[in-house]
Design a protein around this motif. Structure first.
Motif, PDB file in Angstrom:
ATOM      1  N   TYR A 159      -1.775   5.147  -5.632  1.00 40.28           N
ATOM      2  CA  TYR A 159      -1.438   4.282  -4.760  1.00 40.28           C
ATOM      3  C   TYR A 159      -2.385   3.317  -4.817  1.00 40.28           C
ATOM      4  O   TYR A 159      -3.552   3.513  -5.070  1.00 40.28           O
ATOM      5  CB  TYR A 159      -1.434   4.863  -3.206  1.00 40.28           C
ATOM      6  CG  TYR A 159      -0.064   5.789  -2.976  1.00 40.28           C
ATOM      7  CD1 TYR A 159       1.063   4.881  -2.545  1.00 40.28           C
ATOM      8  CD2 TYR A 159      -0.224   7.046  -2.901  1.00 40.28           C
ATOM      9  CE1 TYR A 159       2.162   5.682  -2.581  1.00 40.28           C
ATOM     10  CE2 TYR A 159       0.730   7.559  -2.861  1.00 40.28           C
ATOM     11  CZ  TYR A 159       2.020   6.769  -2.295  1.00 40.28           C
ATOM     12  OH  TYR A 159       3.092   7.695  -2.109  1.00 40.28           O
TER      13      TYR A 159
ATOM     14  N   PRO B  19       0.639  -1.153   0.178  1.00 36.74           N
ATOM     15  CA  PRO B  19       0.006  -0.084   0.128  1.00 36.74           C
ATOM     16  C   PRO B  19       0.849   1.073  -0.027  1.00 36.74           C
ATOM     17  O   PRO B  19       0.324   2.112  -0.439  1.00 36.74           O
ATOM     18  CB  PRO B  19      -0.680  -0.154   1.189  1.00 36.74           C
ATOM     19  CG  PRO B  19      -0.463  -1.598   1.866  1.00 36.74           C
ATOM     20  CD  PRO B  19       0.630  -1.797   1.173  1.00 36.74           C
ATOM     21  N   TRP B  20       2.223   1.165   0.666  1.00 39.99           N
ATOM     22  CA  TRP B  20       2.951   2.233   0.544  1.00 39.99           C
ATOM     23  C   TRP B  20       3.676   2.714  -0.653  1.00 39.99           C
ATOM     24  O   TRP B  20       4.685   3.501  -0.688  1.00 39.99           O
ATOM     25  CB  TRP B  20       3.937   2.240   1.829  1.00 39.99           C
ATOM     26  CG  TRP B  20       4.453   0.753   2.074  1.00 39.99           C
ATOM     27  CD1 TRP B  20       5.679   0.514   1.182  1.00 39.99           C
ATOM     28  CD2 TRP B  20       3.894  -0.312   2.636  1.00 39.99           C
ATOM     29  NE1 TRP B  20       6.053  -0.950   1.399  1.00 39.99           N
ATOM     30  CE2 TRP B  20       4.970  -1.386   2.369  1.00 39.99           C
ATOM     31  CE3 TRP B  20       2.999  -0.437   3.246  1.00 39.99           C
ATOM     32  CZ2 TRP B  20       4.516  -2.525   2.917  1.00 39.99           C
ATOM     33  CZ3 TRP B  20       2.714  -1.827   3.841  1.00 39.99           C
ATOM     34  CH2 TRP B  20       3.724  -2.847   3.818  1.00 39.99           C
ATOM     35  N   LYS B  21       3.523   1.980  -1.542  1.00 43.91           N
ATOM     36  CA  LYS B  21       4.126   2.029  -3.004  1.00 43.91           C
ATOM     37  C   LYS B  21       3.350   2.400  -4.223  1.00 43.91           C
ATOM     38  O   LYS B  21       2.102   1.862  -4.234  1.00 43.91           O
ATOM     39  CB  LYS B  21       5.076   0.964  -3.334  1.00 43.91           C
ATOM     40  CG  LYS B  21       6.228   0.292  -2.362  1.00 43.91           C
ATOM     41  CD  LYS B  21       7.188  -0.635  -2.959  1.00 43.91           C
ATOM     42  CE  LYS B  21       8.324  -0.967  -2.128  1.00 43.91           C
ATOM     43  NZ  LYS B  21       9.292  -0.142  -2.197  1.00 43.91           N
TER      44      LYS B  21
ATOM     45  N   GLU C 128      -4.609   1.487  -3.091  1.00 38.38           N
ATOM     46  CA  GLU C 128      -5.946   1.692  -2.349  1.00 38.38           C
ATOM     47  C   GLU C 128      -6.947   2.378  -3.400  1.00 38.38           C
ATOM     48  O   GLU C 128      -8.147   2.275  -3.343  1.00 38.38           O
ATOM     49  CB  GLU C 128      -5.637   2.874  -1.098  1.00 38.38           C
ATOM     50  CG  GLU C 128      -6.809   2.606  -0.254  1.00 38.38           C
ATOM     51  CD  GLU C 128      -6.763   3.674   0.766  1.00 38.38           C
ATOM     52  OE1 GLU C 128      -7.215   3.589   1.806  1.00 38.38           O
ATOM     53  OE2 GLU C 128      -6.410   4.620   0.452  1.00 38.38           O
ATOM     54  N   LYS C 129      -6.416   3.276  -4.236  1.00 41.98           N
ATOM     55  CA  LYS C 129      -7.495   4.324  -5.137  1.00 41.98           C
ATOM     56  C   LYS C 129      -7.825   3.417  -6.228  1.00 41.98           C
ATOM     57  O   LYS C 129      -8.540   3.876  -7.232  1.00 41.98           O
ATOM     58  CB  LYS C 129      -6.527   5.419  -5.589  1.00 41.98           C
ATOM     59  CG  LYS C 129      -6.235   6.408  -4.726  1.00 41.98           C
ATOM     60  CD  LYS C 129      -7.269   7.384  -4.487  1.00 41.98           C
ATOM     61  CE  LYS C 129      -6.978   8.036  -3.163  1.00 41.98           C
ATOM     62  NZ  LYS C 129      -5.862   9.011  -2.975  1.00 41.98           N
TER      63      LYS C 129
END
Lengths: 296, 290
Positions: free
Chosen positions: B140, B98-100, B142-143
């Motif tokens: 990201y 998620p952080w990439k 999540e989107k």
């Protein structure tokens, strides 16, 4: 602030549909429309700000009324300074280098104590979360020391450290250390094992997995720990300064009480509140910088 | 890039005399027993079976996450003893970092390999272009929608040019329409890359539509109940799913799995008065069914 309606999921586009249709001519919307749209999208945030300001003003008004009429109703407002009196002493204090020195020294103690706690607590938590043996060794000691309030450490700190300054920084360190450690540890325990596996079958070795998966995955909890730790750091600092300080905003507040300068008591309290708020805003800002993927 | 796309077919998976059991307080529990499977270079092979039959366990052993209790797993003659970038894996839960960003996710394997930044950025862009995702490289995960996430997951697994691609119910969490599109995309990529694929699913249509061969597993402890070649010609169209050939394959596989699912649920079902249900038992050979 954005409402949840802003979060859009881009539609699935088939790779085949690559060539785009010619863009239809659009007239740019007028300033009025844009302003109206902006208002509609940010209505919730604006409302919160407006209500927040009204609420603060109401608080000041109630305070003003209670002190002007010296209300006695279970609690006594007879000696409590009015907001105007506090404002008067504030305008005097900001030109007083001694008051600024109090604030500067408190900030310095927070910076030293808190940074030290973060520098020790975060890596220790990460290592404890990754290596079971370290966890098994350190955790019992931490659990026994953790419930001891930082103020209870004051006598011990004075014995341990040669100078007053060092013992106050030590107390501040202790206050923020445990929340940071425990939250980092918690973050490590929640790392999704599937992400670790995904990294492994992309060729990541232990060190890369630690840096690329465990650490970023724990960051949200690390920042929770830092926020809580910052709060406790201020609590511990003020207590330590009141007991053993010669300088610092906690000492200033206590001294005001001894010297019967009631307005300064409230000024000291408000200064502590503002400093605490400012430092937690700083941490939140840092969190948003470090974790851009969590921006909504 | 081109070297990834035009690599000579390799990636021969061989699982021999495989069994895997877990320790529990009641003693060892067999998850998979006496199993042999193989995937030829460039072949697309699916494993289907009732839930809990150990098909994911088998896949995880090929990936190197689980060690066989007995038997051996090899890829191109080399014994598998741990996860490696040679065996790309796609997970049902997408498991993107998620952080990439999308591009950083795709770059990850290349970064681990020590490829310089500019080079791996270019490679990642090309791959994302193939999957129609170049516009989302800075997003990201999540989107993204589920289908887009899984496209990133597949591209990420392929970026390092693995010999084999392992997929663990990759489309299980997607809606029916997206799933069909994803199957097309996966087929396209597989045909371009000529990579061996081992695909675990519980969706029979999906298994038939995608595969050259389908293994059907028995109820726990899992073993191979049947091996069904899928002679449907390629490229395959969605319309083929209504053909009599497809439906015959489907009927055959369906009855095999239903039999095993009932076995897996055991006596409970008999007690529930399921006698009225018409259960096709696999009495005759599958060739007769087809």
């Amino acid at each position: 602030m954005s409402s949840p309606a802003l979060v859009r999921h881009p539609e699935d586009s088939m790779p085949a549909i690559a060539e785009a249709a010619p863009a239809p001519a659009v007239t740019p919307p007028s300033f009025g429309t844009v302003a109206l749209r902006w208002y509609r999208l940010n209505r919730g945030g604006l409302r919160a700000i407006a209500i927040g300001i009204i609420s603060l003003l109401a608080f000041l008004l109630v305070w003003h009324l209670l002190t002007t009429y010296r209300v006695v109703f279970f609690v006594r407002f007879t000696n409590v300074p009015s907001p105007l009196a506090v404002y008067a002493s504030f305008t005097k204090a900001i030109h007083d280098p001694k008051f600024l020195l109090h604030i500067a020294l408190s900030c310095r103690r927070i910076i030293f104590g808190f940074s030290l706690a973060a520098i020790v607590g975060v890596p220790l938590g990460l290592i404890m979360g990754r290596f079971k043996l370290v966890h098994e060794i350190v955790f019992p000691v931490a659990e026994v020391l953790r419930p001891i309030p930082a103020i209870a450490w004051v006598p011990m700190a004075i014995m341990l450290w040669p100078t007053n300054e060092q013992s106050i920084v030590f107390i501040t360190f202790l206050g923020s250390f445990f929340p940071i450690l425990i939250n980092t540890l918690h973050g490590m325990s929640l790392v999704d094992p599937v992400l670790v596996r995904a990294a492994q079958c992309l060729g990541a070795r232990e060190r890369s997995i630690f840096r690329e998966v465990y650490f970023p995955a724990s960051l949200p909890h690390i920042f929770t720990g830092l926020t809580v730790g910052m709060g406790v750091a201020w609590v511990s600092l003020i207590a330590a300064e009141m007991i053993s300080g010669q300088y610092g905003i906690g000492y200033f507040t206590w001294e005001a009480y001894s010297l019967v300068q009631y307005a300064d008591i409230a000024l000291g309290m408000i200064a502590i509140g503002v400093l605490g708020l400012g430092s937690s805003l700083l941490i939140r800002g840092a969190g948003q910088l470090v974790m851009p993927w969590r921006l909504k | 890039m081109n070297e990834i796309l035009t690599k000579a077919p390799q990636g021969h998976i061989d699982v021999r005399n495989f069994s895997l059991s877990y320790d529990s307080i009641e003693g060892p529990v067999e998850a998979v027993t006496d199993t042999q499977i193989h995937v030829k270079p460039g072949e697309f092979v699916s494993i289907v079976g009732p839930s809990g039959c150990g098909k994911s366990t088998l896949l995880n052993a090929v990936a190197g996450f689980l060690k066989p209790t007995t038997g051996i797993v090899t890829v191109d003659g080399e014994r598998v003893n741990g996860p490696s970038a040679e065996r790309g894996m796609v997970f049902q839960q997408y498991s993107l970092f998620p952080w990439k960003t999308v591009r950083e996710n795709v770059e990850f394997g290349l970064k681990m390999r020590g490829m310089p930044r500019s080079q791996r950025e270019r490679a990642a862009r090309t791959l994302l272009g193939l999957a129609g995702l170049e516009a989302f490289e800075k997003h990201y995960p999540e989107k993204l929608s589920g289908g887009m996430k899984q496209r990133v997951g597949i591209v990420r697994a392929l970026a390092t040019g693995p010999k084999v691609l392992l997929l663990d119910e990759p489309f299980g969490a997607l809606d029916a329409q997206t799933r069909v599109i994803m199957q097309q995309i996966l087929t396209n990529m597989w045909q371009r890359l000529k990579i061996s694929v081992l695909f675990v699913t519980h969706d029979i249509d999906e298994a038939i539509f995608l595969s050259d061969r389908v293994y059907c597993m028995t109820a726990r402890p899992g073993s191979i109940k049947a091996e069904i070649p899928i002679p449907l010609e390629r490229p395959r169209q969605q319309s083929m799913m209504m053909s009599s050939e497809f439906l015959a394959l489907r009927r055959g596989l369906m009855s095999l799995i239903r039999e095993e699912s009932l076995k897996a649920m055991g006596g409970e079902l008999n007690d529930m008065g399921l006698q009225g249900l018409n259960i096709e038992l696999h009495g005759h050979s599958l060739a007769d069914v087809i």
